[in-house]
Motif scaffolding. Structure first.
Motif, PDB file in Angstrom:
ATOM      1  N   PRO B  26       0.789  -1.233   0.000  1.00 57.78           N
ATOM      2  CA  PRO B  26       0.000   0.000   0.000  1.00 57.78           C
ATOM      3  C   PRO B  26       0.828   1.294   0.000  1.00 57.78           C
ATOM      4  CG  PRO B  26       0.215  -0.824   2.237  1.00 57.78           C
ATOM      5  CD  PRO B  26       1.078  -1.690   1.371  1.00 57.78           C
ATOM      6  N   ILE B 111      -2.317  -7.185   1.308  1.00 54.81           N
ATOM      7  CA  ILE B 111      -2.024  -5.771   1.066  1.00 54.81           C
ATOM      8  C   ILE B 111      -2.495  -4.904   2.227  1.00 54.81           C
ATOM      9  CG2 ILE B 111      -2.091  -6.007  -1.436  1.00 54.81           C
ATOM     10  CD1 ILE B 111      -4.930  -4.828  -1.338  1.00 54.81           C
ATOM     11  N   HIS B 112      -3.140  -5.515   3.208  1.00 54.03           N
ATOM     12  CA  HIS B 112      -3.738  -4.715   4.284  1.00 54.03           C
ATOM     13  C   HIS B 112      -2.746  -4.432   5.413  1.00 54.03           C
ATOM     14  CE1 HIS B 112      -7.422  -6.020   2.093  1.00 54.03           C
ATOM     15  NE2 HIS B 112      -7.559  -4.725   2.171  1.00 54.03           N
ATOM     16  N   PRO B 113      -3.093  -3.457   6.291  1.00 56.09           N
ATOM     17  CA  PRO B 113      -2.084  -2.926   7.224  1.00 56.09           C
ATOM     18  C   PRO B 113      -1.560  -3.958   8.216  1.00 56.09           C
ATOM     19  CG  PRO B 113      -4.072  -1.560   7.225  1.00 56.09           C
ATOM     20  CD  PRO B 113      -4.377  -2.765   6.422  1.00 56.09           C
ATOM     21  N   GLY B 167      -0.010   0.457   6.453  1.00 55.44           N
ATOM     22  CA  GLY B 167      -1.018   0.729   5.429  1.00 55.44           C
ATOM     23  C   GLY B 167      -2.074   1.733   5.852  1.00 55.44           C
ATOM     24  N   ILE B 168      -2.323   1.844   7.167  1.00 60.48           N
ATOM     25  CA  ILE B 168      -3.355   2.785   7.611  1.00 60.48           C
ATOM     26  C   ILE B 168      -2.890   4.208   7.354  1.00 60.48           C
ATOM     27  CG2 ILE B 168      -4.660   3.670   9.582  1.00 60.48           C
ATOM     28  CD1 ILE B 168      -4.407   0.909  10.854  1.00 60.48           C
TER      29      ILE B 168
END
Lengths: 179, 353
Positions: B26, B111-113, B167-168
């Motif tokens: 990300p 792909i997430h945080p 990612g966040i």
């Protein structure tokens, strides 16, 4: 003042952009804002959601478990978020494609026939602006002129001729809210 | 703007000479924003999409050797590919900035945080006894600010810096005040600031040789001792952290990056119910704020470490606490981000409240 808003629907319905324009408008109104999207492949057709917080104080978490207002555009999102609206909060949803209606009695629920309205307006792409209009009618957190300035910032210049169509859609959305 | 976009703007405004990177979610917006802003036409900054992460980090190695302010960014699997180069850069005592917008691992993962690269970032990752100065931004503002801070520290200590985001904070948008535009340093200024650099024109002086290779063991030990002296100096001078509601706290949460903000919301909710929790947010993950946590350990009944991993930073918290109070962990993995209520539930059940 602090408003914690979630908007959720299918990828492509424009919830992320709607949230972005709302966030920009908050910025123009000198508010603190956070815009936290679900990102990834859902932008291309799965369910997408975005959390927008608008506040006159610094904002701690961009990730929340309950919301003041939920804007819901499909069944999956309704199932996911209806229980997460704070008591006394607001649910705005488009009944198009919703087969299990919301059941909460401790929140205010506004069905907004935005899909039908966008077909009437012959401009399906302004669908999310109709929804935004409804949201702003119920929840006048930001000024409509700030929204228009936010839109101007969010849209590339080659699309600025579409600003009046977007304004019309926002106004239509406001009319759709029935007390 | 998004955290990733803020990094790109801040890099141009700092007067960075070169960015070399390869896209990966990300954090792809870093390269995309740089390409859109076209700084080669304004500040003269080079922006290059390399053929791979391995190429990117070695371009950074080469650029840094000439005293230029150079950087790369990637996300977890890409950063793993860079570890060899990162070790070489540290061993060659070069300033550089590496940005990791973490996603869930191991492997290609999600792909997430995530925050599951804490060990890799703070305990090495590559081979040998080395450290990067590790900065953990929690806001989009800090994404912008830590680009400059990272470079300043990297040049001050001739030690590379790592911006460890997730990612966040990479994907979220917030208000940000960008730093003023600075011109890039001239070749003369670089020569003056970096007398060690391979800047050419060595006639009349001993050439500067940048290498990590030293086959004479006695000399290699001396090199290592020099690295360690630098690290001790950084540990003395550069520990950064922020405390929230710690004055009257009976319990403490420790969290870094964007998760610290979710913890802060949990604490606000807890305090509304009369439970006095404080938060300590390490800003530098290396050097780590051991002393600040040790001081808090004398005043609270228990500590909960909240991370997006199976329990990594908790090891440093335990080192600081030395068994004086119970230290528990709440972690989510695989790209799942806990909400404030889940953190509070875990806190209450782990401390029987």
């Amino acid at each position: 003042m602090k408003k914690e808003i979630v908007a959720a629907g299918f990828g492509g319905q424009g919830v992320l952009s709607m949230g972005k324009i709302l966030a920009y408008a908050g910025l123009m109104d000198d508010l603190e804002v956070t815009w936290m999207p679900s990102y990834g492949p859902e932008q291309r057709g799965g369910t997408a959601n975005v959390t927008v917080v608008l506040s006159d104080q610094p904002i701690s978490s961009p990730v929340l478990d309950t919301y003041d207002t939920a804007v819901i555009l499909n069944q999956q999102s309704l199932d996911k978020f209806e229980s997460k609206i704070k008591p006394g909060g607001v649910l705005i949803y488009d009944p198009y494609g919703i087969h299990r209606k919301p059941t909460r009695t401790d929140i205010t629920i506004y069905p907004v026939e935005a899909m039908e309205a966008s077909i009437e307006l012959k401009n399906a792409k302004t669908y999310n602006m109709i929804i935004l209009g409804a949201l702003l009618k119920v929840n006048p957190v930001v000024d409509i002129e700030s929204v228009m300035r936010g839109l101007k910032k969010a849209l590339p210049e080659r699309h600025h001729h579409l600003l009046p169509a977007n304004r019309e859609a926002i106004m239509r959305g406001m009319e759709l809210v029935k007390e | 703007m998004k955290g990733n976009e803020a990094i790109a703007h801040a890099a141009i405004r700092y007067g960075v000479d070169g960015y070399f990177g390869y896209p990966i979610t990300p954090q792809s917006e870093v390269l995309e924003t740089l390409e859109a802003l076209m700084p080669w036409e304004t500040t003269g900054m080079t922006v290059l999409q390399a053929e791979s992460e391995v190429a990117s980090i070695n371009m950074v190695y080469g650029g840094a050797a000439t005293g230029k302010a150079v950087m790369t960014s990637s996300s977890s699997p890409g950063i793993s590919l860079m570890q060899e180069g990162m070790s070489y850069i540290a061993a060659s005592e070069l300033p550089a900035l590496v940005i990791n917008v973490m996603r869930g691992g191991p492997g290609l993962g999600t792909i997430h945080p995530s925050q599951s690269d804490y060990f890799q970032a703070t305990k090495g990752g590559g081979h040998g006894d080395y450290h990067y100065i590790v900065l953990a931004p929690a806001t989009v503002q800090e994404m912008a600010d830590f680009v400059g801070l990272g470079f300043d520290l990297a040049f001050k200590y001739r030690t590379p810096a790592l911006l460890l985001a997730d990612g966040i904070v990479g994907q979220m948008m917030e208000k940000v005040v960008l730093p003023p535009q600075r011109p890039r340093r001239t070749p003369e200024q670089i020569k003056e600031q970096c007398p060690w650099a391979a800047t050419g024109g060595s006639a009349g002086r001993k050439p500067n040789i940048i290498t990590s290779l030293e086959l004479d063991s006695a000399q290699m030990e001396k090199n290592n001792e020099r690295f360690q002296r630098t690290y001790r100096l950084i540990e003395q001078n550069e520990v950064r952290y922020q405390e929230y509601f710690t004055d009257d706290a009976e319990y403490l949460l420790v969290a870094f990056g964007s998760i610290a903000r979710i913890c802060l919301k949990a604490i606000e909710d807890a305090r509304a119910r009369g439970i006095k929790i404080g938060l300590l947010r390490p800003i530098t993950l290396w050097p780590y704020p051991y002393e600040a946590i040790a001081r808090m350990a004398d005043r609270v009944k228990g500590i909960l470490v909240v991370e997006l991993n199976a329990g990594q930073m908790i090891e440093d918290v335990r080192l600081a606490v030395e068994g004086r109070v119970p230290v528990r962990h709440y972690g989510r993995m695989g790209g799942i981000v806990p909400n404030p209520a889940e953190i509070l539930d875990s806190f209450e059940s782990q401390f029987n409240l």
